[in-house]
Design an enzyme around this catalytic site. Structure first.
Site, PDB file in Angstrom:
ATOM      1  N   ARG A   1       0.942  -1.276  -0.154  1.00  0.00           N
ATOM      2  CA  ARG A   1      -0.026   0.008  -0.023  1.00  0.00           C
ATOM      3  C   ARG A   1       0.846   1.155  -0.056  1.00  0.00           C
ATOM      4  NH1 ARG A   1      -5.243   1.579  -0.482  1.00  0.00           N
ATOM      5  NH2 ARG A   1      -6.119   2.839   1.342  1.00  0.00           N
TER       6      ARG A   1
ATOM      7  N   THR B   1      -9.370   1.202  -9.295  1.00  0.00           N
ATOM      8  CA  THR B   1      -8.587  -0.262  -8.703  1.00  0.00           C
ATOM      9  C   THR B   1      -8.842  -1.250  -9.867  1.00  0.00           C
ATOM     10  OG1 THR B   1      -9.191   0.632  -6.556  1.00  0.00           O
ATOM     11  CG2 THR B   1      -8.773  -1.658  -6.787  1.00  0.00           C
TER      12      THR B   1
ATOM     13  N   THR C   1      -4.294  -0.219  -7.199  1.00  0.00           N
ATOM     14  CA  THR C   1      -4.997   0.666  -7.377  1.00  0.00           C
ATOM     15  C   THR C   1      -4.146   2.018  -7.719  1.00  0.00           C
ATOM     16  OG1 THR C   1      -6.760   1.956  -6.463  1.00  0.00           O
ATOM     17  CG2 THR C   1      -5.393   1.174  -4.883  1.00  0.00           C
TER      18      THR C   1
ATOM     19  N   ASN D   1      -6.312   4.535  -6.539  1.00  0.00           N
ATOM     20  CA  ASN D   1      -7.564   5.061  -5.657  1.00  0.00           C
ATOM     21  C   ASN D   1      -8.254   5.621  -6.692  1.00  0.00           C
ATOM     22  OD1 ASN D   1      -9.210   5.433  -3.727  1.00  0.00           O
ATOM     23  ND2 ASN D   1      -8.326   7.608  -3.373  1.00  0.00           N
TER      24      ASN D   1
ATOM     25  N   SER E   1      -8.242   0.845   4.067  1.00  0.00           N
ATOM     26  CA  SER E   1      -8.543   0.538   2.631  1.00  0.00           C
ATOM     27  C   SER E   1      -9.602  -0.703   2.734  1.00  0.00           C
ATOM     28  CB  SER E   1      -7.106  -0.375   1.935  1.00  0.00           C
ATOM     29  OG  SER E   1      -7.727  -0.922   0.823  1.00  0.00           O
ATOM     30  N   SER E   2     -10.243  -0.628   1.553  1.00  0.00           N
ATOM     31  CA  SER E   2     -11.350  -1.694   1.652  1.00  0.00           C
ATOM     32  C   SER E   2     -10.938  -2.818   0.344  1.00  0.00           C
ATOM     33  CB  SER E   2     -12.657  -1.070   0.996  1.00  0.00           C
ATOM     34  OG  SER E   2     -13.143   0.149   1.830  1.00  0.00           O
TER      35      SER E   2
ATOM     36  N   GLY F   1     -13.895   0.417  -4.435  1.00  0.00           N
ATOM     37  CA  GLY F   1     -13.993   1.052  -2.773  1.00  0.00           C
ATOM     38  C   GLY F   1     -14.634   0.141  -1.881  1.00  0.00           C
TER      39      GLY F   1
HETATM   40  O1  DON Z   1      -8.058   1.234  -0.947  1.00  0.00           O
HETATM   41  C1  DON Z   1      -9.281   1.648  -1.021  1.00  0.00           C
HETATM   42  O2  DON Z   1     -10.253   1.027  -0.636  1.00  0.00           O
HETATM   43  C2  DON Z   1      -9.485   2.204  -2.366  1.00  0.00           C
HETATM   44  N1  DON Z   1      -8.400   3.330  -2.635  1.00  0.00           N
HETATM   45  C3  DON Z   1      -9.866   1.563  -3.433  1.00  0.00           C
HETATM   46  C4  DON Z   1     -10.478   2.448  -4.645  1.00  0.00           C
HETATM   47  C5  DON Z   1     -11.311   1.577  -5.537  1.00  0.00           C
HETATM   48  O3  DON Z   1     -11.212   0.429  -5.235  1.00  0.00           O
HETATM   49  C6  DON Z   1     -11.776   2.447  -6.734  1.00  0.00           C
HETATM   50  N2  DON Z   1     -12.434   1.405  -7.704  1.00  0.00           N
HETATM   51  N3  DON Z   1     -13.346   1.794  -8.431  1.00  0.00           N
END
Ligand code: DON
Length: 547
Positions: free
Chosen positions: A90, A359, A377, A379, A430-431, A452
């Site tokens: 990350r 992502t 990702t 983001n 993060s998710s 996300g």
């Molecule tokens: O780490 C995270 O949770 C976010 N930065 C992920 C972003 C994401 O999945 C965007 N996708 N559509």
């Protein structure tokens, strides 16, 4: 000559694979048909799932810079030896970052421009993964990325749509690259040819000098110069000091399977464990699959589970992260749960502010259950909008995953808490949820998704439909899904739901918002007849294939 033959091979295999793809030796499911061609070629050359994962990620960094650029970060769950391991690459906050970094700054500061950029982790992550488990020489895995960057490739519909959508936010270097100077004012159209000579130099430096080729020397200098020229604070020292972490995965059980999830700084482990314990408690497996009762229950489970997210953060920094009693939480849910109406849940009580925001994911598995589930990702789509002034690298906007503006939702509308405040060297919560499932000591399912917070909800529903409803992996991935994240108090539903189900959910007092897609799941499963089955979500582009 040899290069030319490889090149012809790569570019002539534009096969569209069946969904799901079935194979016996190695199968990948990922966001691009390229991933299937690369995985097959790496395997034929004697590579393993880790070699394939590294080669696929490098190629995606060229063909899909909006979510897979080397200027981003990610997580992987890996099964190569006896135990499943979690690799955390990350992005981290720069040394000069403080909790008040975004105070009095416009909301856009954590999303676009220099301040939004955290120190990238993907090059270090790929190198660490390869150093531990790779079989093929590091240099050999760069052939595909180098060709796509240097010789070029035809951009896809998704490439064109995602790049057009962010055009106004992109800096001049990115605009020049993504229009190829033909129409400097607009992104290439589907089928147009894209070459990236600057990015080729980055790929070659990483190939020849390892992580030093990215985190030190001219590439590091270009990152720092670009970030600083756009108001950011990353220094050469931040890049030179970047470190990956090997972590113990979060674990739980569901329906007799062992589930391995990403631990903190991903909220996936905590939230998915809560949700799966509740699902078992309320006997979700006895509810008719895809019924409004099942989706109502998911909405309630997700609302209840996401309520805790605001208390989570990077455990190396946030010291007061609660140790949750999952059985007690399941009991509490069960007492409040009603099949015909939503429950009212007050905020959990502590200092929770409001949090929310491109992502991708791919899963690769072989017949022995060796697996890599990797989610990467930037983001937001195209991250900070900044491409480095040289070397063609799109930079992330991962700083927005911190609690940047207490009380205001982030780009995903999520509640953030103090445990996720900005601190130097810290990873934002993060998710992302790369997930592996084991039965009798062998990995039998590998899943993950972009989206996300919707990632967590989506991986859970696909897991349930495969493990409890006995759907095949493709049926489980294509089935409609719901998402709830407690705040805002809304049930997000796929547009593919029938009006009947939506009406029924409304009657149970859900506040419904219909969305284009609830995430995009990719997965590979090892069936009991020893066939590997890979599928990608028809909600977006993808590829599944192998041997
Ligand atoms: O780490 C995270 O949770 C976010 N930065 C992920 C972003 C994401 O999945 C965007 N996708 N559509």
């Amino acid at each position: 000559m040899k290069n030319l033959i490889t090149l012809l091979l790569v570019f002539s295999c534009s096969t569209v694979f069946a969904i799901p793809f079935e194979g016996q030796k190695i199968v990948v499911a990922g966001p691009s048909p390229f991933s299937a061609e690369i995985t097959t070629d790496v395997y034929k050359k004697g590579g393993n799932v880790v070699d394939a994962a590294v080669a696929v990620a490098l190629a995606l960094s060229v063909t899909a810079p909006y979510y897979a650029s080397l200027g981003g970060g990610g997580f992987a769950l890996v099964k190569m030896g006896d135990a499943v391991e979690a690799l955390d690459f990350r992005e981290v906050a720069p040394k000069a970052a403080t909790a008040n970094l975004f105070k009095d700054k416009p909301d856009t500061a954590s999303v676009t421009g220099g301040l939004s950029v955290a120190v990238p982790g993907i090059p270090a992550g790929l190198k660490a993964l390869h150093a531990k488990y790779g079989k093929m020489p590091w240099q050999a895995l760069f052939a595909y990325a180098e060709k796509y960057a240097n010789v070029g490739f035809r951009v896809s519909g998704e490439w064109s749509r995602l790049t057009t959508a962010e055009w106004e936010r992109l800096n001049t270097t990115a605009k020049r690259t993504f229009s190829q100077g033909q129409r400097a004012e607009k992104a290439l159209m589907p089928g147009d040819w894209l070459q990236q000579p600057e990015l080729t130099n980055t790929i070659l430096r990483l190939r020849d000098y390892g992580t030093d080729g990215f985190y030190k020397g001219p590439v590091a200098r270009a990152i720092v110069d670009t970030v600083k020229a756009n108001g950011g604070i990353i220094e050469l020292e931040d890049l030179a000091n970047y470190k990956v972490r090997w972590l113990k995965p979060a674990e739980t059980t569901y329906q007799g399977y062992k589930i391995y999830m990403m631990p903190l700084p991903s909220s996936a482990g905590v939230l998915m464990t809560t949700a799966l314990k509740i699902a078992e408690k309320v006997k979700l497996e006895n509810m008719p699959p895809l019924s409004s009762l099942e989706y109502h229950t998911w909405g309630e489970i997700l609302k209840f589970s996401f309520r805790q997210r605001g208390e989570l953060g990077d455990p190396d920094f946030a010291k007061n992260i609660p140790q949750l009693d999952f059985a007690k939480l399941a009991e509490e849910f069960n007492k409040k749960f009603k099949g015909d109406r939503v429950m009212v849940l007050p905020p959990p009580g502590s200092n929770i502010d409001v949090e929310d925001s491109d992502t991708t994911h791919f899963s690769i598995m072989d017949a022995e259950g060796h697996s890599v589930a990797m989610t990467i990702t930037l983001n937001g789509n195209h991250g900070s909008g900044l491409m480095t002034n040289k070397f063609g690298i799109m930079l992330n906007d991962e700083m927005d995953d911190f609690n940047t503006q207490p009380g205001s939702p982030n780009m995903f509308g999520l509640l953030q808490g103090p445990a996720n405040n900005v601190e130097p060297g810290k990873r934002p919560l993060s998710s992302m949820s790369p997930t592996l499932v084991e039965k009798d000591g062998k990995i039998v399912l590998s899943l993950g998704s972009p989206g996300g917070p919707r990632i967590i909800s989506s991986v859970l529903q696909v897991l349930h439909h495969v493990l409890a409803s006995h759907f095949d992996i493709d049926q489980a991935i294509q089935a409609p899904r719901v998402h709830h994240q407690y705040e805002p108090n809304k049930l997000f539903v796929d547009k593919t739901f029938s009006p009947d189900v939506i009406d029924s959910l409304r009657r149970k007092e859900h506040r419904i918002e219909i969305v284009n897609n609830v995430a995009k799941v990719y997965g590979v499963r090892l069936r009991s007849d020893k066939i590997l089955e890979g599928a990608f979500d028809s909600r977006g582009e993808g590829g599944a294939g192998g041997l």
